[in-house]
Design a protein around this motif. Structure first.
Motif, PDB file in Angstrom:
ATOM      1  N   ARG A 218      44.646  32.068  47.739  1.00  0.00           N
ATOM      2  CA  ARG A 218      44.100  31.064  46.834  1.00  0.00           C
ATOM      3  C   ARG A 218      43.030  30.228  47.539  1.00  0.00           C
ATOM      4  O   ARG A 218      42.900  30.253  48.761  1.00  0.00           O
ATOM      5  CB  ARG A 218      45.214  30.129  46.369  1.00  0.00           C
TER       6      ARG A 218
ATOM      7  N   VAL B  19      39.793  37.314  51.941  1.00  0.00           N
ATOM      8  CA  VAL B  19      39.276  36.651  50.745  1.00  0.00           C
ATOM      9  C   VAL B  19      38.123  35.719  51.097  1.00  0.00           C
ATOM     10  O   VAL B  19      37.193  35.538  50.312  1.00  0.00           O
ATOM     11  CB  VAL B  19      40.399  35.910  49.993  1.00  0.00           C
TER      12      VAL B  19
ATOM     13  N   HIS C 254      32.783  30.967  47.290  1.00  0.00           N
ATOM     14  CA  HIS C 254      31.690  31.618  48.014  1.00  0.00           C
ATOM     15  C   HIS C 254      30.333  31.057  47.596  1.00  0.00           C
ATOM     16  O   HIS C 254      30.141  30.656  46.444  1.00  0.00           O
ATOM     17  CB  HIS C 254      31.720  33.136  47.773  1.00  0.00           C
TER      18      HIS C 254
ATOM     19  N   TYR D  13      28.950  34.834  50.645  1.00  0.00           N
ATOM     20  CA  TYR D  13      29.110  36.177  50.098  1.00  0.00           C
ATOM     21  C   TYR D  13      28.781  37.233  51.148  1.00  0.00           C
ATOM     22  O   TYR D  13      29.493  38.221  51.286  1.00  0.00           O
ATOM     23  CB  TYR D  13      28.227  36.363  48.862  1.00  0.00           C
TER      24      TYR D  13
ATOM     25  N   THR E  86      36.033  36.574  53.290  1.00  0.00           N
ATOM     26  CA  THR E  86      34.975  37.573  53.402  1.00  0.00           C
ATOM     27  C   THR E  86      34.220  37.663  52.081  1.00  0.00           C
ATOM     28  O   THR E  86      34.814  37.570  51.005  1.00  0.00           O
ATOM     29  CB  THR E  86      35.590  38.941  53.764  1.00  0.00           C
TER      30      THR E  86
ATOM     31  N   ARG F 212      36.688  42.409  50.008  1.00  0.00           N
ATOM     32  CA  ARG F 212      37.617  41.375  49.534  1.00  0.00           C
ATOM     33  C   ARG F 212      38.146  41.681  48.136  1.00  0.00           C
ATOM     34  O   ARG F 212      39.233  41.236  47.760  1.00  0.00           O
ATOM     35  CB  ARG F 212      36.928  40.008  49.523  1.00  0.00           C
ATOM     36  N   ILE F 213      37.394  42.457  47.346  1.00  0.00           N
ATOM     37  CA  ILE F 213      37.641  42.508  45.899  1.00  0.00           C
ATOM     38  C   ILE F 213      39.016  43.084  45.570  1.00  0.00           C
ATOM     39  O   ILE F 213      39.708  42.587  44.677  1.00  0.00           O
ATOM     40  CB  ILE F 213      36.505  43.284  45.208  1.00  0.00           C
ATOM     41  N   ASP F 214      39.447  44.109  46.273  1.00  0.00           N
ATOM     42  CA  ASP F 214      40.769  44.683  46.029  1.00  0.00           C
ATOM     43  C   ASP F 214      41.878  43.932  46.743  1.00  0.00           C
ATOM     44  O   ASP F 214      43.041  44.331  46.687  1.00  0.00           O
ATOM     45  CB  ASP F 214      40.794  46.152  46.471  1.00  0.00           C
ATOM     46  N   ASN F 215      41.534  42.836  47.423  1.00  0.00           N
ATOM     47  CA  ASN F 215      42.507  42.112  48.251  1.00  0.00           C
ATOM     48  C   ASN F 215      42.578  40.624  47.921  1.00  0.00           C
ATOM     49  O   ASN F 215      43.037  39.829  48.740  1.00  0.00           O
ATOM     50  CB  ASN F 215      42.142  42.275  49.731  1.00  0.00           C
ATOM     51  N   GLU F 216      42.136  40.237  46.736  1.00  0.00           N
ATOM     52  CA  GLU F 216      42.016  38.814  46.425  1.00  0.00           C
ATOM     53  C   GLU F 216      43.359  38.233  45.970  1.00  0.00           C
ATOM     54  O   GLU F 216      43.580  37.953  44.797  1.00  0.00           O
ATOM     55  CB  GLU F 216      40.919  38.584  45.388  1.00  0.00           C
ATOM     56  N   TYR F 217      44.234  38.031  46.958  1.00  0.00           N
ATOM     57  CA  TYR F 217      45.552  37.474  46.690  1.00  0.00           C
ATOM     58  C   TYR F 217      45.692  36.042  47.197  1.00  0.00           C
ATOM     59  O   TYR F 217      46.602  35.323  46.786  1.00  0.00           O
ATOM     60  CB  TYR F 217      46.637  38.349  47.337  1.00  0.00           C
TER      61      TYR F 217
ATOM     62  N   HIS G 164      39.557  29.945  47.573  1.00  0.00           N
ATOM     63  CA  HIS G 164      38.344  30.394  48.259  1.00  0.00           C
ATOM     64  C   HIS G 164      37.141  30.334  47.322  1.00  0.00           C
ATOM     65  O   HIS G 164      37.220  30.760  46.170  1.00  0.00           O
ATOM     66  CB  HIS G 164      38.527  31.809  48.809  1.00  0.00           C
TER      67      HIS G 164
END
Length: 434
Positions: free
Chosen positions: A164, A150, A168, A138, A152, A157-162, A166
């Protein structure tokens, strides 16, 4: 043409450039006209000590003549060529990079920066294992491309989680332990137990790799406690996982070692690098590849490539940077500065200023964690960090702020006298603003 002013450059830039990680209406205007070593200056002659190394990459300092001339000479000879063409500068750059890798590493896959280095390391791990999941922390930053962002762990990362696959975990961080630990040894042991439990819960047969920054950088320069990295290596071996160490920020002199992993008893399978390899003079990155993974693509096509992979100008800058660092003992200087000047100086500030909750670091890689109370360890608000950053800049010192921390990360060529000046400014600012 009339002489440029700071305001002219800022207005032209901000009106036309979409800046990263920023609300465009709230940019913090600042401009630089030139630099040398650890110093920068603007268009109106104001000078600054750079204790940010920009985004922690100018390890050899600004404007090093050998690196500048190597780029110019390569541009005169051959400014660009396709990556499938054999190139002498690229071959020499790979040779010098591999000299700093653990024994058995045999190839370098060159990229355009650290993010796509991590992207391609993830790709290699998935291809050689036939598995999908990547376990990362994290508290981490691995770049802004599809899988790297992702992997990261921080807010970006939260607005970019496209992407698969991953997963943490929490890494060791005794100051804000997730494991109710009371010692570094407990923190290390429990973080390893947590990592293994997550891998077991996910199913080891579905996990391709563990991806870790050797020393987390932007997340807070959290030094690995005793036994942690060797323990991660043992877990990777136990479940036949690829271990990827991200040395993008920590590598090539930043920690007072050629690679940060040199200080720990750990052997990864892939090592990603970028920033310090050429001090950011030309965009470049890469993956150091261990022999067995490299040989996996002898008869099998590696399905990846970049138009500018191993670009001649970037390769020439790596060669000059690494040769100059070796000739001038830049890595040794980083080690001595951290041990004798910067580290002791920051700890002395902590004795003086209650706002400093913890000091962490090594070499020229340090962070001050700032808190409203040492008892509660509540982080100072962002406005306080902003005020400290601005007050330092007004006094001629550029620092690297992140969350509730001030990172002190000068070029590895910094002198003890420059450290003394920087610490005096920071001391004054902490007294006035915190």
């Amino acid at each position: 043409m009339s002489e440029q002013t700071n305001a002219d450059v800022i207005q032209a830039d901000n009106s036309r450039v979409l800046h990263s990680w920023s609300a465009q209406a709230h940019l913090d205007p600042f401009t630089v006209a030139g630099g040398s070593g650890c110093e920068l200056w603007d268009y109106e002659g104001n000078r600054y000590l750079d204790f940010s190394s920009q985004l922690v990459f100018t390890n050899i300092g600004h404007g090093h003549p050998k690196v500048v001339e190597a780029i110019a000479a390569q541009a005169r000879q051959l400014p660009t060529i396709a990556p499938a063409t054999a190139n002498a500068a690229r071959a020499r750059a790979a040779e010098l990079v591999l000299q700093r890798a653990p024994e058995g590493f045999s190839k370098v896959f060159f990229t355009n920066g650290g993010a796509d280095a991590n992207e391609n390391a993830i790709r290699m791990a998935r291809l050689v294992t036939g598995r999908d999941k990547i376990v990362s922390r994290y508290r981490s930053y691995h770049g802004n491309t599809g899988a790297a962002i992702v992997a990261t762990g921080d807010w970006r990362r939260i607005d970019n989680e496209y992407a698969r696959g991953h997963v943490h975990v929490f890494g060791p961080y005794l100051y804000r332990t997730q494991f109710w630990a009371t010692s570094l040894e407990e923190e290390s042991e429990r973080a390893l137990q947590h990592l293994e439990a997550v891998i077991q819960a996910e199913g080891p047969s579905t996990v391709a790799a563990i991806l870790l920054e050797t020393i987390p950088g932007t997340a807070g320069i959290m030094m690995p406690p005793p036994g942690y990295l060797p323990g991660v290596g043992a877990i990777a071996d136990k479940y036949d996982l690829v271990l990827i160490l991200d040395e993008v920020m920590a590598g090539f002199g930043r920690t007072g070692q050629w690679l940060a992993l040199d200080a720990f008893d750990v052997r990864p399978d892939l090592i990603t690098f970028a920033k310090g390899s050429n001090s950011g003079y030309v965009p470049v990155g890469g993956v150091m590849v261990d022999g067995p993974i490299a040989s996996a693509f002898d008869e099998r096509v590696f399905p990846g490539g970049l138009t500018y992979s191993g670009h001649p100008l970037a390769a020439a800058s790596i060669v000059a940077n690494l040769e100059a660092m070796a000739d001038e003992d830049v890595v040794g200087n980083a080690d001595r500065i951290g041990r004798d000047s910067l580290g002791p100086g920051l700890h002395a500030l902590a004795e003086k200023h209650e706002v400093i909750g913890e000091v962490r670091g090594t070499g020229v890689f340090w962070a001050l964690e700032l808190v409203t109370s040492r008892e509660t360890r509540e982080p100072v608000p962002g406005a306080t960090i902003g005020a400290i950053k601005n007050a330092c800049r007004e006094r001629g010192l550029i620092v690297f702020p992140s969350a509730n921390r001030i990172h002190m990360v000068p070029p590895a060529v910094v002198t003890a006298e420059q450290v003394e000046r920087a610490l005096a400014i920071l001391d004054e600012v902490l007294a006035a603003t915190a």
